[in-house]
Each structure stands twice: as C-alpha cells, then as structure tokens.
Design a protein around this motif. Sequence first.
Motif, PDB file in Angstrom:
ATOM      1  N   UNK A  64      50.817  42.973  62.520  1.00 11.40           N
ATOM      2  CA  UNK A  64      51.168  41.807  61.702  1.00 11.40           C
ATOM      3  C   UNK A  64      50.010  41.493  60.757  1.00 11.40           C
ATOM      4  N   UNK A  65      50.354  41.116  59.526  1.00  9.25           N
ATOM      5  CA  UNK A  65      49.363  40.631  58.563  1.00  9.25           C
ATOM      6  C   UNK A  65      49.739  39.212  58.167  1.00  9.25           C
ATOM      7  N   UNK A  66      48.701  38.368  58.027  1.00  6.26           N
ATOM      8  CA  UNK A  66      48.928  36.956  57.727  1.00  6.26           C
ATOM      9  C   UNK A  66      47.985  36.510  56.630  1.00  6.26           C
ATOM     10  N   UNK A  67      48.372  35.435  55.981  1.00  6.18           N
ATOM     11  CA  UNK A  67      47.567  34.815  54.936  1.00  6.18           C
ATOM     12  C   UNK A  67      47.345  33.361  55.308  1.00  6.18           C
ATOM     13  N   UNK A  68      46.078  32.919  55.282  1.00  6.72           N
ATOM     14  CA  UNK A  68      45.781  31.528  55.603  1.00  6.72           C
ATOM     15  C   UNK A  68      45.146  30.849  54.397  1.00  6.72           C
ATOM     16  N   UNK A  69      45.747  29.800  53.865  1.00  6.76           N
ATOM     17  CA  UNK A  69      45.120  29.018  52.805  1.00  6.76           C
ATOM     18  C   UNK A  69      44.069  28.071  53.369  1.00  6.76           C
ATOM     19  N   UNK A  70      43.190  27.627  52.510  1.00  4.87           N
ATOM     20  CA  UNK A  70      42.147  26.691  52.925  1.00  4.87           C
ATOM     21  C   UNK A  70      42.756  25.431  53.525  1.00  4.87           C
ATOM     22  N   UNK A  71      43.857  24.956  52.942  1.00  5.37           N
ATOM     23  CA  UNK A  71      44.453  23.697  53.388  1.00  5.37           C
ATOM     24  C   UNK A  71      45.079  23.780  54.768  1.00  5.37           C
ATOM     25  N   UNK A  72      45.253  24.987  55.320  1.00  6.25           N
ATOM     26  CA  UNK A  72      45.761  25.103  56.690  1.00  6.25           C
ATOM     27  C   UNK A  72      44.725  24.648  57.701  1.00  6.25           C
TER      28      UNK A  72
END
Length: 334
Positions: free
Chosen positions: A305-313
């Motif tokens: 699995x690949x994920x993306x996390x924004x700063x606001x998370x």
Amino acid sequence: MTTAARAWILPANQPPARFYAGGERIAAFRGTGPAQPHTPEDWVGSVTTLFGHDRLGLSTLADSTLLADAVRAHPVSWLGADHVARYGDDPAVLVKLLDAGQRLPVHVHPDVPFAQRHLGLGHGKTEAWIFLEPAPVWLGFVRDVSREEVRSWVRDQDVDAMLGAMHRLQPAAGDAVLVPAGTPHAIGRGALVVELQEPTDLSVLMEWKDFAIDGVRDGHLGLGFDVALEALDRRGRELIEVASWRESSAEDDGALLPGAAEFFRAERLRGDSRCDAGFSVLVVADGEGVLVPAHGPEIPVRRGVTLLTPHAAGDLSLEDRGGLEVLRCRPPAA
C-alpha cells in the motif's frame, strides 16, 4: 472535509509503454492483477509530469481530483507554512516504485545549475534508491574520461566500454543508495526499488541499443548531445567514495540518506511508530498495521500500500499488526 484534511491511499499510477521492461514486481508487491507490458514505474503522489507531456505522470486522488490541483488550491494545508514560504506550492520531491524488468540503460541526470541554465527549471535530478528487491548497479566512473571518449561511446553505442569504466555495486535488500546528479548509472535487471528524486523527469541517455527508444532523437532532452553530455560528471572516483553513497542499514530504523537532506528525506519505520506532521509519501514495505492521523479516519495498511499524508492531517501514529515496516519519503526540510 477538504482533500488536505486527511490521509489518502494512492492507487497505482503507472505511465504506459515505457521504453524498458518491467511492471510484474510492482504488481506482485501491490497484490494487484497481471501487469501491463512495459509499466516499470509507479509515480506515487506525483505532481510531476513526464518530460514533454502535460498530464502523464500526475497522481489522481480517490475523489478524482488531481493532486497537483489540490495542492495548488490549499498549499499551506498540504505542505505546511514553512515549506510554502521556501518552495511555494511545489512539494519538491517525487517518489516512484521502479521495477527493472531488464537492466536499465546507462544514463545521467542533470544537476540544478545545468537544469536552470539550459532548461529553465528550478530542479535537477539527484535521486536515491531504497531496495525492496536487490540487483547489481553501476555507478560513477572508475577513472577520468574525456569528452571525446564519452562521445565515441555514445556515437558507437559501445556499451561494454561504458559499463567497464563504471563501478559495480551489489546492494542488499533494505540498502539505500544515493545517486548525485551528474553521476552515470544503471540499475540491474530484477531490482525493485523505492526511488526518491528531485521532481523532474530529466534523463540524458548514453545507451539505447536494444531498447525501445530512438536515442538519437529522444535521448538528449532536445538539447543535442554536445550540450546534453555536459551534464555528465566525467571524473573518476575511488570505490570508497562511491561505496559511501550506499547506506547498508537494512536492520536499522530511523533516518536514511542523510547526505541527501538538501534534496529529500527518508526514514524507515518499524513496529509502533510516531511521526510529526508533514507532507509525505508512505510506502508499506512489509507487514500490516493501521495508520492513525491526528485528523481524519484511521486507515488499515498492508505490504504494497502507498499513502499520501498532507501536513494538515497532523501528527501520525502507526500501529503494528504484524511485521509492519514503512518507508516515509519527504521533501527537504524548509
């Protein structure tokens, strides 16, 4: 809830009909169906396009929004105020999965000054490889080579001479290898790597014989080889220096590639872990667990699995459910 208020699982983003073979290892890693032929790259969390294309290479979120559009709409939420103050709405990193279904050709990437001077770009292409499945690599010259010698190799497609003048390394699974811009290199058949790089698609081909590409036409970034080959670092390097670009830390957790910090950051996380807030791409290298962001829903994760996390998370927690290992890929520090 805006796109920047939660973490996202990213589907595969594999540009079709690349000039070298691969894709089967990416499909096996992700646990998807049979791979399409010649899909050896998966551009993860990408706001970068392939050279000469307007859209190919861009990542799309699960709500069908282009990531590039989402970041432009809310740059501080995605990237953080400090990052935006330094880089604007440019995430300043590109992450790929790369599956070498055949040995890649000998090639070189320009550095920042070359890219600025000849292409009007703010990034070159220093890159690094973190090996999930290892294979030999060729990296840097063993001796000084002249312009005339390089041009004759390229003109005559003398591949044996090119490879014979380069250092050959044998990374192990988990090793990280830095490839400074300007360094000639090739990845051997069978490798599956997580690749971090400056966010461009700039490659000067030195080799194209037996590959599905017209190198004479397409191998020089439209600059002609007389100019394009000036991107090449022709200095010979001692093996001890080249070997220092390889970090054999497969058993260690924490920061990887400290020598690349001005270009990108990477860390290996095992078991239960905590991370500070920030834009990042997560590649689950092994095991299974749960990603728990400070804001937004929890996400079960597993190998591939690949994920993306924004700063606001917000700050992130990883909860291990069995053998969890995650590679976190980030922009340079602001």
